[in-house]
Design a protein around this motif. Structure first.
Motif: not given
Length: 423
Positions: A230-247, A312-320
């Motif tokens: 997987m390209s570095a650009n695609m990895i960055a998009f996937v990780v950014a999407a992961f963080y976006l889920g939290r927001i 969006g499922l895993i990152m907010p779980l800590y607060s709950v």
């Protein structure tokens, strides 16, 4: 009051720069190890060294360091992070990476602790909740934005590390001229490991699993994806999407959890996360993302959308989980319980990469993905069992509006009546 607001603005900018670098480095280091031909075990132990440094910094180093003055301590910690970023730009030696990431973890814990203590002291009581909400939004937005640096410097990762060093320096420049009274250093909070487990085994086990899985997802899996092609650009998009889920999910999930037995929300989030991990793991077996054309594009879209849901499922779980623990905790022990859960979470983030490295040695590189799936499934099923074993907390006695983030021990969650929720 005006000086306080100005100092908080400067602090938010500085912490934003710090978090921008912290989130980007987590991905960059994994990609650097993959590019240099390093093993998954190396990537795992480097990730564990950062978490170990953060653990020691958060619970043992911050208070002695803060006695030299909060601004000087902040500047020294940021300077150490800047130095380590430069070191990472010129070295591929595994032992150097481990040492640099350990030192970065120590310093980053101090930076977050100073920032959290500063907010705790400076925020007016009548607007503390709003200020904390802005603070967590800043952390979320900078997490997403951090991945842009991977895209911008994908051709030469060494330049990206230099840019991270520059961001740490900017954070120092912004904060050092600020005029403010030093925040009070929180007294050492006693860990309540046994008591916290007895009061809420669901929260105790949940935060450990949460730290374990998040450390693997954000540090080891980017390495695996890079090795798989997987390209570095695609990895960055996937990780950014992961963080976006939290927001996108943080406040709706928190708001909904205030209106039910939180264990239903915890079980639903854990089991849904396990299902999402399984789907993404099966989908990534076919390395279609390395193939140009329609099939590759479809799989890329699946990976990005899946990452949004997973984050969006895993990152907010800590607060709950923390809010659920507060429901079961006597008010006088709220601060100590919050500190205990942060400790357990951080231990999980240390243990996770270590077990990931051992799993890849004994089994296969895919052991990490299945480890995440099994743990989230077990955590969800354990919560379901606890629902049948113990009655829910009466709604009038439940905590609400618990703003919790695994950054430091310096911000204690607030508990309010349901009608005053501010998730």
């Amino acid at each position: 009051m005006t000086i306080s607001i100005v100092s908080l603005r400067s602090l938010f900018v500085s912490i934003g720069m710090i978090h921008l670098s912290t989130a980007a480095l987590g991905t960059l280091v994994s990609l650097r190890i993959a590019d240099s031909g390093g093993s998954q075990e190396a990537a795992s132990f480097v990730a564990a060294s950062y978490s170990m440094g953060f653990l020691l910094g958060c619970f043992f180093i911050f208070r002695p360091l803060a006695r030299i003055g909060h601004i000087r301590a902040f500047a020294a910690s940021a300077a150490l992070c800047s130095l380590c970023a430069l070191l990472l730009s010129i070295s591929e030696n595994t032992f150097v990476l481990i040492a640099a990431r350990f030192a970065t973890g120590l310093a980053t814990a101090s930076l977050y602790s100073i920032g959290d203590a500063w907010i705790n002291d400076s925020a007016p009581a009548n607007s503390r909740g709003r200020i904390l909400s802005i603070y967590y939004i800043v952390l979320g937005v900078t997490s997403v934005a951090s991945q842009a640096f991977i895209i911008l410097f994908s051709g030469d990762l060494s330049e990206a590390f230099v840019m991270m060093s520059a961001l740490y320096s900017i954070a120092i420049i912004v904060l050092v001229p600020t005029r403010t009274s030093p925040p009070s250093v929180p007294a050492h909070a006693q860990l309540r490991l046994i008591a916290s487990f007895r009061e809420s085994p669901t929260a105790f086990i949940g935060v450990f699993v949460n730290g374990f899985v998040l450390a693997l997802l954000l540090t080891v899996l980017p390495y695996q994806a890079s090795v798989a092609g997987m390209s570095a650009n695609m990895i960055a998009f996937v990780v950014a999407a992961f963080y976006l889920g939290r927001i996108l999910f943080q406040f709706p999930i928190g708001h909904a959890s205030d209106r039910m037995d939180r264990r239903y929300m915890i079980a639903a989030m854990s089991l849904s996360a396990a299902l999402t991990v399984m789907i993404l793991s099966i989908a990534s077996r076919n390395e279609g993302f390395t193939i140009a054309g329609e099939s590759g594009l479809v799989l890329q879209v699946v990976m990005i959308i899946g990452s949004v849901f997973l984050g969006g499922l895993i990152m907010p779980l800590y607060s709950v989980l923390v809010a659920h623990a507060m429901d079961r905790t006597v008010p006088v022990y709220v601060g100590a319980t919050a500190v205990t859960l942060l400790f357990v979470y951080t231990v999980g983030s240390v243990v996770g990469p270590i077990f990931g490295g051992i799993g890849s040695l004994l089994g296969s590189d895919r052991a990490v993905q299945w480890m995440c799936w099994v743990l989230m499934l077990v955590a969800g099923m354990f919560t379901v069992v606890r629902l049948k074993m113990r009655e829910s907390v009466p709604h009038a006695e439940a905590a609400s509006g618990v703003a919790a983030s695994p950054t430091s021990v310096s911000i204690s969650p607030e508990t309010k009546r349901p009608e005053q929720s501010r998730f």
